[in-house]
Motif scaffolding. Structure first.
Motif, PDB file in Angstrom:
ATOM      1  N   TYR A  68       0.851  -1.179   0.000  1.00 13.49           N
ATOM      2  CA  TYR A  68       0.000   0.000   0.000  1.00 13.49           C
ATOM      3  C   TYR A  68       0.889   1.232   0.000  1.00 13.49           C
ATOM      4  CZ  TYR A  68      -3.631   3.211   1.658  1.00 13.49           C
ATOM      5  OH  TYR A  68      -4.519   4.236   1.793  1.00 13.49           O
ATOM      6  N   GLU A  69       0.635   2.124  -0.952  1.00 19.32           N
ATOM      7  CA  GLU A  69       1.470   3.310  -1.005  1.00 19.32           C
ATOM      8  C   GLU A  69       0.643   4.519  -1.418  1.00 19.32           C
ATOM      9  OE1 GLU A  69       5.400   5.007  -3.272  1.00 19.32           O
ATOM     10  OE2 GLU A  69       4.951   2.906  -3.384  1.00 19.32           O
ATOM     11  N   CYS A  70       0.636   5.528  -0.615  1.00 22.37           N
ATOM     12  CA  CYS A  70       0.003   6.816  -0.909  1.00 22.37           C
ATOM     13  C   CYS A  70      -1.483   6.686  -1.226  1.00 22.37           C
ATOM     14  CB  CYS A  70       0.715   7.518  -2.053  1.00 22.37           C
ATOM     15  SG  CYS A  70       2.421   7.891  -1.691  1.00 22.37           S
ATOM     16  N   GLY A  71      -2.163   5.747  -0.631  1.00 17.46           N
ATOM     17  CA  GLY A  71      -3.604   5.628  -0.819  1.00 17.46           C
ATOM     18  C   GLY A  71      -4.019   4.983  -2.115  1.00 17.46           C
TER      19      GLY A  71
END
Length: 146
Positions: A68-71
């Protein structure tokens, strides 16, 4: 009148060997304090990590194991090509930032009497190393932006 014994004659005298031993003991005592603080620091971090591992809840779910990265949900594979030249420019910036960090104190020491020739030679050696690195980067074509 009683005669002085050997122990009485040397009881108040301090020899150079005793002074040397005392200086060495003081020297190592100061470093033992630094070593003790380092050990206490490492133990503090180890205890904190161990307590965190013991106290945190462990409930793995498929959603928690997903990258998961930056939403944004990940799409595709995790491998991506990056341009190396950006890192080279960042490295060159760091080199010249370090250069400026050394130049300002050098300029203040250079003004002091008795340090002129020595600091001048040392700084030209340092700038020579930087120039060789910059020349190498130029010869490799790293500095050309395409």
């Amino acid at each position: 009148m009683p005669e002085p014994t050997v122990g009485d004659a040397t009881a108040g005298a301090v020899t150079t060997a005793d002074a040397t031993v005392g200086l060495a003991a003081d020297y190592f005592r100061s470093y033992s304090v630094v070593g003790l603080l380092a050990v206490v620091g490492v133990l503090f971090v180890a205890v904190a990590f161990g307590a965190g591992r013991l106290l945190r809840p462990v409930v793995p779910t498929p959603e928690k194991l997903l990258t998961y990265e930056c939403g944004v949900d990940p799409v595709g594979e995790g491998w991506a090509h990056t341009q190396v030249r950006y890192y080279v420019y960042a490295f060159l910036y760091v080199v010249f930032a370090v250069d400026s960090i050394f130049l300002f104190p050098w300029a203040t020491v250079f003004a002091d009497p008795g340090y002129g020739a020595t600091t001048l030679v040392e700084m030209f050696v340092f700038l020579g190393f930087l120039a060789v690195g910059l020349l190498y980067a130029y010869k490799k074509g790293v500095l050309s932006w395409t």
